[in-house]
Write an enzyme that holds these catalytic residues in place. Sequence first.
Site, PDB file in Angstrom:
ATOM      1  N   ASN A   9      39.954  37.499  41.656  1.00 12.25           N
ATOM      2  CA  ASN A   9      39.299  38.233  40.572  1.00 12.25           C
ATOM      3  C   ASN A   9      37.841  37.789  40.547  1.00 12.25           C
ATOM      4  O   ASN A   9      37.544  36.661  40.156  1.00 12.25           O
ATOM      5  CB  ASN A   9      39.994  37.911  39.246  1.00 12.25           C
ATOM      6  CG  ASN A   9      39.245  38.474  38.047  1.00 12.25           C
ATOM      7  OD1 ASN A   9      38.377  39.327  38.193  1.00 12.25           O
ATOM      8  ND2 ASN A   9      39.584  37.976  36.863  1.00 12.25           N
ATOM      9  N   LYS A  11      35.490  38.912  38.706  1.00  9.28           N
ATOM     10  CA  LYS A  11      34.874  39.033  37.369  1.00  9.28           C
ATOM     11  C   LYS A  11      33.487  39.678  37.492  1.00  9.28           C
ATOM     12  O   LYS A  11      33.310  40.568  38.308  1.00  9.28           O
ATOM     13  CB  LYS A  11      34.805  37.664  36.683  1.00  9.28           C
ATOM     14  CG  LYS A  11      36.132  36.923  36.731  1.00  9.28           C
ATOM     15  CD  LYS A  11      36.141  35.712  35.860  1.00  9.28           C
ATOM     16  CE  LYS A  11      37.438  34.939  36.079  1.00  9.28           C
ATOM     17  NZ  LYS A  11      37.642  33.917  35.097  1.00  9.28           N
ATOM     18  N   HIS A  93      43.445  40.954  31.043  1.00  9.52           N
ATOM     19  CA  HIS A  93      42.903  39.616  31.317  1.00  9.52           C
ATOM     20  C   HIS A  93      42.473  38.982  29.989  1.00  9.52           C
ATOM     21  O   HIS A  93      41.933  39.659  29.115  1.00  9.52           O
ATOM     22  CB  HIS A  93      41.725  39.712  32.281  1.00  9.52           C
ATOM     23  CG  HIS A  93      41.315  38.375  32.816  1.00  9.52           C
ATOM     24  ND1 HIS A  93      40.568  37.491  32.073  1.00  9.52           N
ATOM     25  CD2 HIS A  93      41.587  37.753  33.981  1.00  9.52           C
ATOM     26  CE1 HIS A  93      40.387  36.373  32.780  1.00  9.52           C
ATOM     27  NE2 HIS A  93      40.995  36.516  33.945  1.00  9.52           N
ATOM     28  N   GLU A  95      40.023  37.276  29.176  1.00  8.31           N
ATOM     29  CA  GLU A  95      38.603  37.445  28.818  1.00  8.31           C
ATOM     30  C   GLU A  95      38.375  38.795  28.153  1.00  8.31           C
ATOM     31  O   GLU A  95      37.523  38.926  27.268  1.00  8.31           O
ATOM     32  CB  GLU A  95      37.724  37.263  30.075  1.00  8.31           C
ATOM     33  CG  GLU A  95      37.671  35.795  30.470  1.00  8.31           C
ATOM     34  CD  GLU A  95      37.379  35.524  31.932  1.00  8.31           C
ATOM     35  OE1 GLU A  95      36.984  36.449  32.659  1.00  8.31           O
ATOM     36  OE2 GLU A  95      37.568  34.363  32.346  1.00  8.31           O
ATOM     37  N   GLU A 163      48.480  33.334  32.904  1.00 10.35           N
ATOM     38  CA  GLU A 163      47.215  32.605  32.979  1.00 10.35           C
ATOM     39  C   GLU A 163      46.944  31.903  31.647  1.00 10.35           C
ATOM     40  O   GLU A 163      46.434  32.530  30.702  1.00 10.35           O
ATOM     41  CB  GLU A 163      46.061  33.570  33.255  1.00 10.35           C
ATOM     42  CG  GLU A 163      46.189  34.332  34.557  1.00 10.35           C
ATOM     43  CD  GLU A 163      44.818  34.801  35.024  1.00 10.35           C
ATOM     44  OE1 GLU A 163      44.388  34.324  36.071  1.00 10.35           O
ATOM     45  OE2 GLU A 163      44.184  35.601  34.333  1.00 10.35           O
ATOM     46  N   GLY A 169      39.022  28.658  34.668  1.00 10.50           N
ATOM     47  CA  GLY A 169      37.649  28.207  34.908  1.00 10.50           C
ATOM     48  C   GLY A 169      37.348  26.806  34.405  1.00 10.50           C
ATOM     49  O   GLY A 169      36.186  26.424  34.307  1.00 10.50           O
ATOM     50  N   SER A 208      42.435  27.978  37.485  1.00 13.45           N
ATOM     51  CA  SER A 208      41.950  26.845  38.279  1.00 13.45           C
ATOM     52  C   SER A 208      42.765  26.584  39.549  1.00 13.45           C
ATOM     53  O   SER A 208      42.981  25.423  39.922  1.00 13.45           O
ATOM     54  CB  SER A 208      41.854  25.592  37.402  1.00 13.45           C
ATOM     55  OG  SER A 208      40.880  25.804  36.377  1.00 13.45           O
TER      56      SER A 208
END
Length: 251
Positions: A9, A11, A93, A95, A163, A169, A208
Amino acid sequence: MRRKLVAGNWKMNGSLEALAEVDGIAAAAKGANCDVALALPATLLLSAVERVGGSSVAIGAQDVHPAEKGAHTGCISAVMLKDAGASFTLVGHSERRADQGETDADVRAKAEAARRHGLAVILCVGETLAERDAGRAEAVVTGQLEGSLPEGAAAEWLSIAYEPVWAIGTGRTPTVADVAAMHGAIRAKLRELVGTEAEAMRLLYGGSVTGENAAELLDAGDVDGALVGGASLTAVKFVPIIEAPARLPVS
Ligand code: PEP
């Protein structure tokens, strides 16, 4: 037997120049013992498809609008993604759930629109650190799954990515035992929701993942692949992850 899927991904990263990385990833994916996919920014889809489309790497999007067309400034529909040659999209996702306030109902509508227009879907779920610390991780994740699972969910076109938000991250990952436990809970919820179809559905872990930890995470119970953010941006970091399934003991 579920073939593993390793998806990247990108992003909001990447330029036309960065597509040289996709060439390197596609070359390595040819010999990989897993399916390989890249969710790219919309600006790169067409160029990436022209470059490696139909090869060892599936090219897809990071989001889709539930409507087919119309007055939705800045949004992209499944029809448009298909037109650009995408074969799949991410939905839900964390985010987007956080930054755009997407609800489970939104995520479900997006997944259903993608399916209607022939796109495969990777549906993301995951708890925050506060939810985990409060002992609510499993309830949150299975609740998201129940609320966002599209109608007619089938393994042929749908994968689920677990996730944990706090692992994305950050360089932190749950223990292998925690990942296996959550994937087991997701599989059990899927059995309730879609019956035996649950056995074939791929469950990816994301958060990660690196070349160093990929093999042990991919070997955990009920883990059928990985969704990778930062480490998917360059071939040098992503290739060791797509090579990890070949090193796993045959189960
Ligand atoms: C992601 O955002 O889907 C992700 C897993 O990111 P990272 O690998 O960078 O944690």
